[in-house]
Design a protein around this motif. Structure first.
Motif, mmCIF file in Angstrom:
data_model
loop_
_atom_site.group_PDB
_atom_site.id
_atom_site.type_symbol
_atom_site.label_atom_id
_atom_site.label_comp_id
_atom_site.label_asym_id
_atom_site.label_seq_id
_atom_site.Cartn_x
_atom_site.Cartn_y
_atom_site.Cartn_z
ATOM 1 N N GLY A 85 0.784 -1.230 0.000
ATOM 2 C CA GLY A 85 0.000 0.000 0.000
ATOM 3 C C GLY A 85 0.813 1.276 0.000
ATOM 4 N N THR A 86 0.167 2.321 0.471
ATOM 5 C CA THR A 86 0.675 3.686 0.347
ATOM 6 C C THR A 86 0.556 4.408 1.689
ATOM 7 O OG1 THR A 86 -0.034 3.717 -1.952
ATOM 8 C CG2 THR A 86 0.289 5.861 -0.917
ATOM 9 N N GLY A 87 1.435 5.377 1.917
ATOM 10 C CA GLY A 87 1.341 6.178 3.141
ATOM 11 C C GLY A 87 2.574 6.004 4.009
ATOM 12 N N SER A 88 2.611 6.720 5.123
ATOM 13 C CA SER A 88 3.825 6.700 5.936
ATOM 14 C C SER A 88 4.018 5.351 6.638
ATOM 15 C CB SER A 88 3.805 7.836 6.964
ATOM 16 O OG SER A 88 2.689 7.714 7.806
ATOM 17 N N THR A 89 2.921 4.688 7.039
ATOM 18 C CA THR A 89 3.058 3.379 7.688
ATOM 19 C C THR A 89 3.477 2.337 6.651
ATOM 20 O OG1 THR A 89 1.177 4.096 9.035
ATOM 21 C CG2 THR A 89 1.973 1.856 9.387
ATOM 22 N N ALA A 90 2.859 2.398 5.487
ATOM 23 C CA ALA A 90 3.237 1.477 4.404
ATOM 24 C C ALA A 90 4.695 1.716 4.002
ATOM 25 C CB ALA A 90 2.308 1.658 3.209
ATOM 26 N N VAL B 210 -0.680 -5.536 2.189
ATOM 27 C CA VAL B 210 -0.369 -4.858 3.457
ATOM 28 C C VAL B 210 -0.489 -3.359 3.237
ATOM 29 C CG1 VAL B 210 1.370 -4.475 5.249
ATOM 30 C CG2 VAL B 210 1.249 -6.697 4.088
ATOM 31 N N ASP B 211 -1.307 -2.713 4.062
ATOM 32 C CA ASP B 211 -1.492 -1.269 3.893
ATOM 33 C C ASP B 211 -1.970 -0.639 5.200
ATOM 34 O OD1 ASP B 211 -1.612 1.207 2.695
ATOM 35 O OD2 ASP B 211 -3.274 0.742 1.350
ATOM 36 N N GLY B 212 -1.826 0.669 5.283
ATOM 37 C CA GLY B 212 -2.306 1.434 6.423
ATOM 38 C C GLY B 212 -3.771 1.806 6.245
ATOM 39 N N ALA B 213 -4.263 2.637 7.146
ATOM 40 C CA ALA B 213 -5.650 3.119 7.061
ATOM 41 C C ALA B 213 -5.713 4.463 7.774
ATOM 42 C CB ALA B 213 -6.595 2.131 7.715
ATOM 43 N N ASP B 214 -6.765 5.204 7.478
ATOM 44 C CA ASP B 214 -6.987 6.456 8.207
ATOM 45 C C ASP B 214 -7.848 6.210 9.437
ATOM 46 O OD1 ASP B 214 -5.537 8.143 6.377
ATOM 47 O OD2 ASP B 214 -7.120 7.656 4.949
ATOM 48 N N GLU B 215 -8.778 5.253 9.318
ATOM 49 C CA GLU B 215 -9.584 4.813 10.469
ATOM 50 C C GLU B 215 -9.960 3.349 10.239
ATOM 51 O OE1 GLU B 215 -12.032 8.837 11.883
ATOM 52 O OE2 GLU B 215 -13.094 7.305 10.761
ATOM 53 N N ILE C 220 -11.707 3.588 6.663
ATOM 54 C CA ILE C 220 -11.611 4.739 5.756
ATOM 55 C C ILE C 220 -10.159 4.793 5.327
ATOM 56 C CG2 ILE C 220 -11.557 7.254 5.584
ATOM 57 C CD1 ILE C 220 -14.044 7.422 7.245
ATOM 58 N N LYS C 221 -9.963 4.860 4.003
ATOM 59 C CA LYS C 221 -8.628 4.991 3.437
ATOM 60 C C LYS C 221 -8.670 6.068 2.355
ATOM 61 C CE LYS C 221 -6.552 1.203 2.272
ATOM 62 N NZ LYS C 221 -5.288 1.817 2.701
ATOM 63 N N GLY C 222 -7.486 6.446 1.922
ATOM 64 C CA GLY C 222 -7.440 7.382 0.802
ATOM 65 C C GLY C 222 -7.074 8.802 1.169
ATOM 66 N N GLY C 223 -6.604 8.987 2.422
ATOM 67 C CA GLY C 223 -6.114 10.310 2.804
ATOM 68 C C GLY C 223 -5.004 10.785 1.876
ATOM 69 N N GLY C 224 -4.275 9.811 1.320
ATOM 70 C CA GLY C 224 -3.193 10.142 0.381
ATOM 71 C C GLY C 224 -3.651 10.124 -1.076
ATOM 72 N N ALA C 225 -4.956 9.992 -1.296
ATOM 73 C CA ALA C 225 -5.578 10.041 -2.631
ATOM 74 C C ALA C 225 -5.311 8.801 -3.490
ATOM 75 C CB ALA C 225 -5.180 11.309 -3.394
ATOM 76 N N ARG D 160 -6.583 2.759 -6.512
ATOM 77 C CA ARG D 160 -5.582 1.706 -6.750
ATOM 78 C C ARG D 160 -5.463 0.797 -5.539
ATOM 79 N NH1 ARG D 160 -0.782 3.825 -10.719
ATOM 80 N NH2 ARG D 160 -2.122 4.966 -12.148
ATOM 81 N N GLU D 161 -5.584 1.385 -4.340
ATOM 82 C CA GLU D 161 -5.516 0.553 -3.130
ATOM 83 C C GLU D 161 -6.651 -0.470 -3.137
ATOM 84 O OE1 GLU D 161 -5.580 3.418 0.050
ATOM 85 O OE2 GLU D 161 -3.465 3.897 -0.190
ATOM 86 N N LYS D 162 -7.851 -0.012 -3.529
ATOM 87 C CA LYS D 162 -8.998 -0.927 -3.508
ATOM 88 C C LYS D 162 -8.832 -2.027 -4.555
ATOM 89 C CE LYS D 162 -12.981 0.887 -2.031
ATOM 90 N NZ LYS D 162 -14.375 1.380 -1.920
ATOM 91 N N SER E 231 -4.188 5.531 17.097
ATOM 92 C CA SER E 231 -5.044 6.702 16.819
ATOM 93 C C SER E 231 -6.066 6.393 15.718
ATOM 94 C CB SER E 231 -4.186 7.900 16.401
ATOM 95 O OG SER E 231 -3.603 7.670 15.129
ATOM 96 N N LYS E 232 -5.833 5.308 14.961
ATOM 97 C CA LYS E 232 -6.736 4.973 13.845
ATOM 98 C C LYS E 232 -7.904 4.078 14.271
ATOM 99 C CE LYS E 232 -3.503 6.753 11.105
ATOM 100 N NZ LYS E 232 -2.778 5.983 10.125
ATOM 101 N N ASP E 233 -7.840 3.598 15.503
ATOM 102 C CA ASP E 233 -8.813 2.630 16.025
ATOM 103 C C ASP E 233 -10.041 3.392 16.530
ATOM 104 O OD1 ASP E 233 -9.829 0.278 17.082
ATOM 105 O OD2 ASP E 233 -8.674 0.435 18.938
HETATM 106 C C1 ABF Z 1 -2.909 4.730 2.876
HETATM 107 O O1 ABF Z 1 -2.183 5.564 3.672
HETATM 108 C C2 ABF Z 1 -4.185 5.376 2.779
HETATM 109 O O2 ABF Z 1 -5.266 4.673 2.383
HETATM 110 C C3 ABF Z 1 -4.389 6.048 4.056
HETATM 111 O O3 ABF Z 1 -5.014 7.208 3.685
HETATM 112 C C4 ABF Z 1 -3.022 6.322 4.487
HETATM 113 C C5 ABF Z 1 -2.639 6.109 5.904
HETATM 114 O O4 ABF Z 1 -1.497 6.863 6.007
HETATM 115 P P1 ABF Z 1 -0.461 6.853 7.146
HETATM 116 O O5 ABF Z 1 0.057 5.480 7.239
HETATM 117 O O6 ABF Z 1 0.550 7.838 6.642
HETATM 118 O O7 ABF Z 1 -1.186 7.331 8.353
HETATM 119 O O8 ABF Z 1 -2.945 3.478 3.374
#
Ligand code: ABF
Length: 233
Positions: free
Chosen positions: A42-47, A95-100, A108-113, A117-119, A135-137
């Motif tokens: 996936g995408t984002g800082s956790t990914a 494997v990917d992160g989430a916003d909530e 909820i995902k897609g804060g990074g737009a 593609r993630e779906k 904090s996402k829980d």
């Molecule tokens: C992706 O990264 C997105 O779907 C979600 O918006 C975001 C979470 O970002 P971070 O890991 O930076 O909090 O998974």
């Protein structure tokens, strides 16, 4: 007002949680990795932190499909081959992160737009491993603005339809998705029934997809706790 130093230490603490879940995710998927395995990333800082961990195993598995150009570049930087999804069958894991994420593992995902593609990549994976700090829980989704990717010419029409559904859509100015589309964010929109809402929004003409991952939610959640532990649900 929060001082810069307080902000920096809060961010550093959150980064430590993200690093911990990234390491836990590597252990979670390690048994699946063979020279034939392609995984979804996936995408984002956790990914990103997960990609850095995955880099330590480069060469021991076939490669990855990325949910964004940014992740693809980072994977390649670690010597991991990146494949076009159309050249890969099903993948054992994404494997990917989430916003909530809620108690039913809807997200909820897609804060990074990168939601569409993630779906798509998630849909091709047998298991979705969500990595997040605590904090996402959340009990109910919707504190974080829900993104909706729209075909540009349909933006105003879709926004009007979303208002009729009780939402307050805001155009994310200056953002173009990897697919050349635009994003409307729905603020203060509590979502009690994520599966139904995901489908209702997706049925609006001009919507590419929305950031609710409920029909296909997560299978495993690795949640980083403030005390440094990682809870597996
Ligand atoms: C992706 O990264 C997105 O779907 C979600 O918006 C975001 C979470 O970002 P971070 O890991 O930076 O909090 O998974």
């Amino acid at each position: 007002m929060e001082t810069f130093m307080a902000f920096r230490s809060k961010t550093a603490a959150q980064d430590a949680l993200k690093r911990a879940v990234a390491k836990a995710a590597l252990e979670e998927i390690r048994p699946l990795l063979t020279p034939e395995t392609v995984i979804g990333v996936g995408t984002g800082s956790t990914a990103n932190m997960f990609i850095d961990e995955l880099g330590t195993l480069a060469g021991t598995f076939k490669g990855a499909v990325a949910s964004s150009e940014a992740s693809a570049e980072r994977l390649r930087g670690h010597g991991i081959d990146v494949f076009d999804l159309n050249s890969v069958g099903s993948m054992p894991v994404y494997v990917d992160g989430a916003d909530e994420i809620d108690p039913g593992f809807a997200m909820i995902k897609g804060g990074g737009a990168a939601l569409t593609r993630e779906k798509i990549v998630a849909a091709c994976a047998e298991r979705f491993v969500c990595i997040a700090d605590e904090s996402k829980d959340v009990a109910v989704l919707g504190q974080f603005p829900l993104p909706v990717e729209v075909i540009p010419m349909a933006r105003s029409y879709v926004a009007r339809e979303l208002v009729k559904m009780g939402a307050d859509p805001i155009y994310r100015q200056g953002v173009i998705t990897d697919n050349g589309n635009q994003i409307l964010d729905l603020y203060d929109f509590p979502i009690e029934h994520p599966v139904e809402m995901e489908s209702r929004i997706n049925q609006l003409v001009g919507v590419v997809t929305n950031g609710l991952f409920a029909a296909r939610g997560a299978d495993v959640l690795l949640l980083g706790r403030k005390d440094g532990s990682v809870e597996r649900r």
